[in-house]
Design a protein around this motif. Sequence first.
Motif, PDB file in Angstrom:
ATOM      1  N   PRO A 156      11.853 104.616 -26.258  1.00 42.53           N
ATOM      2  CA  PRO A 156      10.760 104.222 -27.145  1.00 42.53           C
ATOM      3  C   PRO A 156      10.350 102.770 -26.935  1.00 42.53           C
ATOM      4  CG  PRO A 156      12.818 104.235 -28.345  1.00 42.53           C
ATOM      5  CD  PRO A 156      13.120 104.790 -26.977  1.00 42.53           C
ATOM      6  N   GLY A 157       9.102 102.497 -27.261  1.00 44.58           N
ATOM      7  CA  GLY A 157       8.571 101.139 -27.168  1.00 44.58           C
ATOM      8  C   GLY A 157       7.786 100.800 -28.416  1.00 44.58           C
ATOM      9  N   GLY A 158       6.979  99.747 -28.340  1.00 40.28           N
ATOM     10  CA  GLY A 158       6.185  99.327 -29.484  1.00 40.28           C
ATOM     11  C   GLY A 158       5.321  98.141 -29.123  1.00 40.28           C
ATOM     12  N   THR A 159       4.627  97.631 -30.123  1.00 40.14           N
ATOM     13  CA  THR A 159       3.715  96.502 -29.913  1.00 40.14           C
ATOM     14  C   THR A 159       4.133  95.276 -30.717  1.00 40.14           C
ATOM     15  OG1 THR A 159       2.285  97.330 -31.691  1.00 40.14           O
ATOM     16  CG2 THR A 159       1.782  98.048 -29.434  1.00 40.14           C
ATOM     17  N   GLU A 160       5.307  95.315 -31.348  1.00 41.17           N
ATOM     18  CA  GLU A 160       5.748  94.184 -32.163  1.00 41.17           C
ATOM     19  C   GLU A 160       6.177  92.996 -31.293  1.00 41.17           C
ATOM     20  OE1 GLU A 160       6.756  97.960 -34.511  1.00 41.17           O
ATOM     21  OE2 GLU A 160       6.905  97.271 -32.429  1.00 41.17           O
ATOM     22  N   THR A 161       6.470  91.891 -31.964  1.00 46.67           N
ATOM     23  CA  THR A 161       6.925  90.677 -31.284  1.00 46.67           C
ATOM     24  C   THR A 161       8.416  90.493 -31.519  1.00 46.67           C
ATOM     25  OG1 THR A 161       4.778  89.587 -31.495  1.00 46.67           O
ATOM     26  CG2 THR A 161       6.687  88.168 -31.140  1.00 46.67           C
ATOM     27  N   ILE A 162       9.149  90.275 -30.430  1.00 47.54           N
ATOM     28  CA  ILE A 162      10.604  90.123 -30.469  1.00 47.54           C
ATOM     29  C   ILE A 162      10.965  88.721 -29.998  1.00 47.54           C
ATOM     30  CG2 ILE A 162      12.790  90.908 -29.484  1.00 47.54           C
ATOM     31  CD1 ILE A 162      11.542  93.683 -29.183  1.00 47.54           C
ATOM     32  N   TYR A 188      12.453  94.194 -19.449  1.00 49.43           N
ATOM     33  CA  TYR A 188      12.521  95.593 -19.862  1.00 49.43           C
ATOM     34  C   TYR A 188      11.799  95.812 -21.185  1.00 49.43           C
ATOM     35  CZ  TYR A 188      14.336 100.290 -20.526  1.00 49.43           C
ATOM     36  OH  TYR A 188      14.438 101.650 -20.700  1.00 49.43           O
ATOM     37  N   LEU A 189      11.999  94.915 -22.136  1.00 53.16           N
ATOM     38  CA  LEU A 189      11.326  95.056 -23.428  1.00 53.16           C
ATOM     39  C   LEU A 189       9.812  94.921 -23.270  1.00 53.16           C
ATOM     40  CD1 LEU A 189      13.821  93.034 -25.640  1.00 53.16           C
ATOM     41  CD2 LEU A 189      13.417  95.497 -25.744  1.00 53.16           C
ATOM     42  N   GLN A 190       9.391  94.023 -22.400  1.00 51.11           N
ATOM     43  CA  GLN A 190       7.953  93.887 -22.133  1.00 51.11           C
ATOM     44  C   GLN A 190       7.393  95.166 -21.511  1.00 51.11           C
ATOM     45  OE1 GLN A 190       7.937  90.296 -19.773  1.00 51.11           O
ATOM     46  NE2 GLN A 190       7.319  89.022 -21.510  1.00 51.11           N
ATOM     47  N   SER A 191       8.198  95.813 -20.669  1.00 46.66           N
ATOM     48  CA  SER A 191       7.732  97.052 -20.043  1.00 46.66           C
ATOM     49  C   SER A 191       7.568  98.167 -21.063  1.00 46.66           C
ATOM     50  CB  SER A 191       8.718  97.500 -18.947  1.00 46.66           C
ATOM     51  OG  SER A 191       9.894  98.067 -19.506  1.00 46.66           O
ATOM     52  N   ARG A 192       8.227  98.029 -22.222  1.00 46.48           N
ATOM     53  CA  ARG A 192       8.081  99.010 -23.290  1.00 46.48           C
ATOM     54  C   ARG A 192       6.956  98.644 -24.258  1.00 46.48           C
ATOM     55  NH1 ARG A 192       9.315 102.412 -20.561  1.00 46.48           N
ATOM     56  NH2 ARG A 192       9.059 103.794 -22.369  1.00 46.48           N
ATOM     57  N   GLY A 193       6.212  97.566 -23.953  1.00 48.92           N
ATOM     58  CA  GLY A 193       5.040  97.223 -24.738  1.00 48.92           C
ATOM     59  C   GLY A 193       5.201  96.062 -25.703  1.00 48.92           C
ATOM     60  N   TYR A 194       6.408  95.544 -25.844  1.00 52.22           N
ATOM     61  CA  TYR A 194       6.638  94.461 -26.813  1.00 52.22           C
ATOM     62  C   TYR A 194       6.166  93.112 -26.272  1.00 52.22           C
ATOM     63  CZ  TYR A 194       9.788  97.836 -29.050  1.00 52.22           C
ATOM     64  OH  TYR A 194      10.316  98.949 -29.650  1.00 52.22           O
ATOM     65  N   ALA A 208      19.740 101.553 -24.357  1.00 53.45           N
ATOM     66  CA  ALA A 208      20.367 101.373 -25.668  1.00 53.45           C
ATOM     67  C   ALA A 208      19.753 100.189 -26.403  1.00 53.45           C
ATOM     68  CB  ALA A 208      21.869 101.178 -25.502  1.00 53.45           C
ATOM     69  N   LEU A 209      19.463  99.112 -25.690  1.00 55.42           N
ATOM     70  CA  LEU A 209      18.828  97.945 -26.298  1.00 55.42           C
ATOM     71  C   LEU A 209      17.471  98.318 -26.887  1.00 55.42           C
ATOM     72  CD1 LEU A 209      18.692  94.844 -26.782  1.00 55.42           C
ATOM     73  CD2 LEU A 209      17.623  94.673 -24.521  1.00 55.42           C
ATOM     74  N   ALA A 210      16.662  99.032 -26.102  1.00 57.62           N
ATOM     75  CA  ALA A 210      15.321  99.394 -26.557  1.00 57.62           C
ATOM     76  C   ALA A 210      15.374 100.373 -27.728  1.00 57.62           C
ATOM     77  CB  ALA A 210      14.514  99.989 -25.403  1.00 57.62           C
ATOM     78  N   ARG A 211      16.281 101.326 -27.687  1.00 60.27           N
ATOM     79  CA  ARG A 211      16.379 102.308 -28.771  1.00 60.27           C
ATOM     80  C   ARG A 211      16.848 101.656 -30.068  1.00 60.27           C
ATOM     81  NH1 ARG A 211      15.602 107.481 -27.210  1.00 60.27           N
ATOM     82  NH2 ARG A 211      15.635 107.858 -24.953  1.00 60.27           N
ATOM     83  N   LEU A 212      17.805 100.747 -29.971  1.00 65.82           N
ATOM     84  CA  LEU A 212      18.301 100.083 -31.170  1.00 65.82           C
ATOM     85  C   LEU A 212      17.238  99.144 -31.744  1.00 65.82           C
ATOM     86  CD1 LEU A 212      20.611  99.825 -33.076  1.00 65.82           C
ATOM     87  CD2 LEU A 212      21.702  98.194 -31.536  1.00 65.82           C
ATOM     88  N   ALA A 213      16.510  98.463 -30.857  1.00 63.06           N
ATOM     89  CA  ALA A 213      15.412  97.609 -31.318  1.00 63.06           C
ATOM     90  C   ALA A 213      14.367  98.430 -32.069  1.00 63.06           C
ATOM     91  CB  ALA A 213      14.770  96.893 -30.137  1.00 63.06           C
ATOM     92  N   ARG A 214      14.004  99.591 -31.516  1.00 63.23           N
ATOM     93  CA  ARG A 214      13.004 100.452 -32.163  1.00 63.23           C
ATOM     94  C   ARG A 214      13.501 100.958 -33.518  1.00 63.23           C
ATOM     95  NH1 ARG A 214       8.361  99.825 -32.179  1.00 63.23           N
ATOM     96  NH2 ARG A 214       8.611 100.061 -34.407  1.00 63.23           N
ATOM     97  N   SER A 215      14.788 101.321 -33.571  1.00 61.57           N
ATOM     98  CA  SER A 215      15.360 101.801 -34.820  1.00 61.57           C
ATOM     99  C   SER A 215      15.315 100.732 -35.905  1.00 61.57           C
ATOM    100  CB  SER A 215      16.808 102.244 -34.578  1.00 61.57           C
ATOM    101  OG  SER A 215      17.453 102.583 -35.777  1.00 61.57           O
TER     102      SER A 215
END
Length: 294
Positions: free
Chosen positions: A164-170, A186-192, A275-282
């Motif tokens: 999963p990804g998103g458009t939020e700011t991390i 990697y997080l940028q590749s998911r849209g963040y 795992a990083l991306a999934r936990l961030a999304r959760s």
Amino acid sequence: MLPRLLGEDVDVTMALDPQLGTVRADRTQIEQVIMNLAVNARDAMPNGGHLSIETSNVDLDTGYDRGREIAVPPGRYVFLAVSDNGGGMSAETQLHLFEPFFTTKESGKGTGLGLATTYGIVKQSHGYIWVYSELGKGSSFKVYLPRLDAPPAVEETAQHGPTPGGTETILLAEDDHALRDVSRMYLQSRGYTVLEAPDANEALKLCRTYERPIHLLITDMVMPGLGGVELAQAALELRSTLAVLLVSGYTDRMVDIESIGVEARFLQKPFSLDALARLARSLLDKKHRALPEN
């Protein structure tokens, strides 16, 4: 055997995965690995302390290499961690830790063969071992042994779906530049949108000066200056709606998450980027649900 070996002033806890996978190794040798690491931890706590032993199945989708430590390539592993809250070790000591006859103990107190033997057994079992330690903050020895159980079925992989990804700011605070770079990309590749900082001071500066919302703080636990818990506490004073994800080479049993004051999550290094991306999304989804609607 461990309580008798370690003494009454060392508190031992265990978190053992009941579904642990199979490895190809000699049972007696693996018992020796655990005993050697436990004795090493005991010696690091001359006035008593806490020892934890943990096992789990882990899947690494990227290689993990901290330069001076043993590279752990991608794969499926059985993971063993032996952690203590003793005096910790300097970077210089860690460089020589697995060398035969190397010891920090006074003459007559140790042979310097315990960790060298442990290293030899792990390598003979086609595994990997490295240590995460900071002076005054304890040590965590981590062993990765190749897992022999069958790879996940196609339908099992499919049910997890795409990462999963998103458009939020991390806001990503990590002093290891290589890990920071790969996590950011990697997080940028998911849209963040990812703001990165090499330490707590830079992270707090971004909290003060960034003109748009910041939704999630991902921070290493041990950095120059303020650590991850202190950074999270200070960042929440500036941006009270932040979600918090703590990352550390120590295990979660060695981390005081509750002192942050809000619900936070923990991710242990090394981790898979999935795992990083999934936990961030959760965390982001949970924070969105908790915020009152305008």
